[in-house]
Write an enzyme that holds these catalytic residues in place. Structure first.
Site, mmCIF file in Angstrom:
data_model
loop_
_atom_site.group_PDB
_atom_site.id
_atom_site.type_symbol
_atom_site.label_atom_id
_atom_site.label_comp_id
_atom_site.label_asym_id
_atom_site.label_seq_id
_atom_site.Cartn_x
_atom_site.Cartn_y
_atom_site.Cartn_z
ATOM 1 N N ASP A 28 18.685 -27.679 15.049
ATOM 2 C CA ASP A 28 19.500 -28.522 14.175
ATOM 3 C C ASP A 28 19.745 -27.737 12.888
ATOM 4 O O ASP A 28 18.803 -27.224 12.288
ATOM 5 C CB ASP A 28 18.745 -29.821 13.877
ATOM 6 C CG ASP A 28 19.608 -30.875 13.200
ATOM 7 O OD1 ASP A 28 20.397 -30.512 12.299
ATOM 8 O OD2 ASP A 28 19.475 -32.054 13.553
ATOM 9 N N ILE A 29 20.992 -27.607 12.479
ATOM 10 C CA ILE A 29 21.284 -26.838 11.254
ATOM 11 C C ILE A 29 21.038 -27.643 9.983
ATOM 12 O O ILE A 29 21.106 -27.109 8.885
ATOM 13 C CB ILE A 29 22.706 -26.240 11.245
ATOM 14 C CG1 ILE A 29 23.774 -27.324 11.336
ATOM 15 C CG2 ILE A 29 22.859 -25.207 12.352
ATOM 16 C CD1 ILE A 29 25.164 -26.812 11.029
ATOM 17 N N GLU A 87 24.975 -39.989 14.319
ATOM 18 C CA GLU A 87 25.699 -38.934 13.605
ATOM 19 C C GLU A 87 26.873 -38.370 14.395
ATOM 20 O O GLU A 87 27.901 -38.039 13.829
ATOM 21 C CB GLU A 87 24.752 -37.763 13.246
ATOM 22 C CG GLU A 87 23.456 -38.165 12.593
ATOM 23 C CD GLU A 87 22.349 -38.468 13.601
ATOM 24 O OE1 GLU A 87 22.529 -38.273 14.815
ATOM 25 O OE2 GLU A 87 21.285 -38.921 13.164
ATOM 26 N N HIS A 92 22.217 -37.462 22.223
ATOM 27 C CA HIS A 92 21.371 -36.313 21.903
ATOM 28 C C HIS A 92 19.967 -36.765 21.559
ATOM 29 O O HIS A 92 19.748 -37.890 21.140
ATOM 30 C CB HIS A 92 21.965 -35.462 20.773
ATOM 31 C CG HIS A 92 22.258 -36.203 19.509
ATOM 32 N ND1 HIS A 92 23.329 -37.070 19.370
ATOM 33 C CD2 HIS A 92 21.632 -36.198 18.307
ATOM 34 C CE1 HIS A 92 23.350 -37.562 18.142
ATOM 35 N NE2 HIS A 92 22.308 -37.054 17.479
ATOM 36 N N HIS A 94 16.397 -35.613 19.467
ATOM 37 C CA HIS A 94 15.796 -34.779 18.437
ATOM 38 C C HIS A 94 14.343 -34.496 18.817
ATOM 39 O O HIS A 94 13.599 -35.427 19.129
ATOM 40 C CB HIS A 94 15.770 -35.501 17.083
ATOM 41 C CG HIS A 94 17.101 -35.834 16.517
ATOM 42 N ND1 HIS A 94 17.712 -35.062 15.558
ATOM 43 C CD2 HIS A 94 17.945 -36.867 16.763
ATOM 44 C CE1 HIS A 94 18.867 -35.609 15.222
ATOM 45 N NE2 HIS A 94 19.035 -36.709 15.945
#
Length: 133
Positions: A28-29, A87, A92, A94
Site C-alpha cells: 500500500d503506498i 476507498e 481488496h 489489507h
C-alpha cells in the site's frame, strides 16, 4: 477500470509482493504500518462478498504465506486483516503488521515512505515467500 485493475495490468507501477492467476499483492503506498500489503482479486468486483465464492478460500490461502512473510520481517505482534472496501470500488484485503488494535485505525495519519524504503521492505517480504503461491 479501477486503479487496482490498472495496477494489475501494469499501467500503474506498484511494489509487487506476489501474484498468481487469481490475485495480485502489493505494498500500500499509503501504509498504516511498514509492510502494509493489499491483496486484490484479478476479477474486478466492487464488494468483498460479491466476489465469486470459489475465490474466497483461495484468497485466504494466497494471503497466508504473505502474512507470514510480513510477520517475519516487520517487528509486530501479528498481521491483522481488514476488508473495508470504501476507498476503491474493487474488493481488496489489507494485511497490516500490528501491535495493538489502534494500529488498524484507518483514520490515523498514514506513513510517508521514500521509494527506497518501499523497495527495501518489498525485497525483505519477497525473500521470505515460498517459491510458488
Amino acid at each position: 477500470m479501477t486503479i487496482f485493475s490498472k495496477i494489475i495490468k501494469g499501467d500503474i507501477p506498484s511494489y509487487k509482493i506476489a501474484e498468481n492467476d487469481q490475485f495480485y499483492a502489493f505494498l500500500d503506498i499509503f501504509p498504516m504500518m511498514e509492510g502494509h500489503t493489499l491483496i486484490v482479486p484479478k476479477v474486478e468486483v466492487d464488494k468483498f462478498f460479491d466476489v465469486p465464492t470459489e475465490y474466497l478460500n483461495a484468497w485466504l490461502a494466497f494471503a497466508k504465506p504473505i502474512a507470514a512473510a510480513i510477520e517475519s520481517v516487520v517487528p509486530c505482534n501479528r498481521v491483522g486483516i481488514s476488508v473495508m472496501g470504501l476507498e476503491v470500488p474493487h474488493a481488496h484485503m489489507h494485511l497490516i503488521p500490528i501491535n495493538s488494535a489502534d494500529d488498524m485505525n484507518f483514520t490515523r495519519a498514514k506513513l510517508k515512505l521514500e521509494p527506497s524504503e518501499f523497495q527495501a521492505i518489498q525485497a525483505k517480504i519477497i525473500a521470505q515467500l515460498p517459491a510458488t503461491l
